[in-house]
Design a protein around this motif. Sequence first.
Motif, PDB file in Angstrom:
ATOM      1  N   UNK A  99       0.816  -1.219   0.000  1.00  0.00           N
ATOM      2  CA  UNK A  99       0.000   0.000   0.000  1.00  0.00           C
ATOM      3  C   UNK A  99       0.849   1.268   0.000  1.00  0.00           C
ATOM      4  N   UNK A 100       2.143   1.151   0.317  1.00  0.00           N
ATOM      5  CA  UNK A 100       3.022   2.326   0.313  1.00  0.00           C
ATOM      6  C   UNK A 100       3.664   2.565  -1.046  1.00  0.00           C
ATOM      7  N   UNK A 101       3.377   1.714  -2.021  1.00  0.00           N
ATOM      8  CA  UNK A 101       3.993   1.820  -3.339  1.00  0.00           C
ATOM      9  C   UNK A 101       2.949   2.296  -4.342  1.00  0.00           C
ATOM     10  N   UNK A 102       3.263   3.368  -5.064  1.00  0.00           N
ATOM     11  CA  UNK A 102       2.362   3.843  -6.099  1.00  0.00           C
ATOM     12  C   UNK A 102       2.798   3.262  -7.438  1.00  0.00           C
ATOM     13  N   UNK A 103       1.838   3.065  -8.316  1.00  0.00           N
ATOM     14  CA  UNK A 103       2.168   2.536  -9.632  1.00  0.00           C
ATOM     15  C   UNK A 103       2.188   1.022  -9.644  1.00  0.00           C
ATOM     16  N   UNK A 124      -5.650  -6.373  -5.200  1.00  0.00           N
ATOM     17  CA  UNK A 124      -4.778  -5.200  -5.336  1.00  0.00           C
ATOM     18  C   UNK A 124      -4.583  -4.893  -6.820  1.00  0.00           C
ATOM     19  N   UNK A 125      -5.181  -3.837  -7.337  1.00  0.00           N
ATOM     20  CA  UNK A 125      -5.097  -3.546  -8.775  1.00  0.00           C
ATOM     21  C   UNK A 125      -3.710  -3.124  -9.237  1.00  0.00           C
ATOM     22  N   UNK A 126      -2.836  -2.756  -8.314  1.00  0.00           N
ATOM     23  CA  UNK A 126      -1.482  -2.344  -8.695  1.00  0.00           C
ATOM     24  C   UNK A 126      -0.581  -3.526  -9.045  1.00  0.00           C
ATOM     25  N   UNK A 127      -0.915  -4.705  -8.556  1.00  0.00           N
ATOM     26  CA  UNK A 127      -0.082  -5.876  -8.826  1.00  0.00           C
ATOM     27  C   UNK A 127      -0.418  -6.394 -10.217  1.00  0.00           C
ATOM     28  N   UNK A 128       0.518  -6.240 -11.137  1.00  0.00           N
ATOM     29  CA  UNK A 128       0.293  -6.575 -12.547  1.00  0.00           C
ATOM     30  C   UNK A 128       0.770  -7.979 -12.905  1.00  0.00           C
ATOM     31  N   UNK A 129       1.664  -8.552 -12.091  1.00  0.00           N
ATOM     32  CA  UNK A 129       2.183  -9.886 -12.386  1.00  0.00           C
ATOM     33  C   UNK A 129       2.678 -10.532 -11.104  1.00  0.00           C
ATOM     34  N   UNK A 218      -6.940 -17.184  -4.195  1.00  0.00           N
ATOM     35  CA  UNK A 218      -5.628 -16.969  -4.815  1.00  0.00           C
ATOM     36  C   UNK A 218      -5.605 -15.816  -5.810  1.00  0.00           C
ATOM     37  N   UNK A 219      -4.569 -14.992  -5.691  1.00  0.00           N
ATOM     38  CA  UNK A 219      -4.430 -13.850  -6.599  1.00  0.00           C
ATOM     39  C   UNK A 219      -4.166 -14.292  -8.031  1.00  0.00           C
ATOM     40  N   UNK A 220      -3.580 -15.500  -8.227  1.00  0.00           N
ATOM     41  CA  UNK A 220      -3.261 -15.929  -9.594  1.00  0.00           C
ATOM     42  C   UNK A 220      -4.496 -16.185 -10.442  1.00  0.00           C
ATOM     43  N   UNK A 221      -5.673 -16.218  -9.846  1.00  0.00           N
ATOM     44  CA  UNK A 221      -6.891 -16.377 -10.647  1.00  0.00           C
ATOM     45  C   UNK A 221      -7.182 -15.133 -11.484  1.00  0.00           C
ATOM     46  N   UNK A 222      -6.721 -13.979 -11.020  1.00  0.00           N
ATOM     47  CA  UNK A 222      -7.001 -12.751 -11.756  1.00  0.00           C
ATOM     48  C   UNK A 222      -5.778 -11.985 -12.208  1.00  0.00           C
TER      49      UNK A 222
END
Length: 280
Positions: A99-103, A124-129, A218-222
């Motif tokens: 939460x302390x990281x932008x982008x 978390x929409x910021x996590x792209x991979x 699991x986050x890997x679903x999305x």
Amino acid sequence: MPRSVDVLARFARRWRARLLIAGATMGLAGAATLLPVSTASGVAATRPTIVLVHGAFADASGWAGVTQRLQKAGYTVDAPANPLRGLATDAAYLRSFLATISGPVVLVGHSYGGAVITQAATGNPNVKALVYVAAFALEAGESVNDALKLGGGSTDLAKHLVLRPEIGSGGANIDGYIDPAFFHQLFCADLSDTEAATMATAQRPAVLSALVEPSGPPAWRGIPSWYLVSGSDKTIPPAAERAMASRAGAHTVEIDSSSHVAMISHPQEVARLIESAAGD
């Protein structure tokens, strides 16, 4: 008031005043603001921040070779300490760190760290991979202990744990360490005797409850995922790693000769996989 408490109080007041002055100088209406770490350089604005999460029986220093390569390539890299106090607790800590990281963020987990990123990144929409390095990509309701049995593989890890009381739990939990006599062959067989002995001495324990605690959604679903299988792993069976990678639909590579610590013995390959996940 005890002298030590008074000193701390005066220290806090002094720094609060400095922050307020700095905030006013920066035009922040007198309010001090914590700036996300990822805004520290112009590179971070165009490339994702890479967050590296270590697993049990290890610490963040294991990412050194990978970190150096990623930083040389222009990435902002963070390698926070994983508390190893239980899956829900560790995921909550990582969630607050993220939460302390932008982008955008590429989130990387090794071993038990994979279980942590799987839970912490959900929603978390910021996590792209997500990148798993010989790691646990758990399903909802599944534990680390359950996942070890996937694919028909087996490991002798549980037979070679040294157990010690976990301070602070009132006897409700136990810390597990790998027996130093077996650390080299189980954890890092492709490193030198000297490196293995040093790592065995400095290993950080995980509470045993973390091994049987069920995972959340699991986050890997999305979130797209990448997976590195360590073909000579004696900690997580390679068969289990392949099963988890397949189930997650991960872009998968395998290093036949790698022990459990691919990020140490094969940092170039691991860095390359992370860069692939980052879109380079």
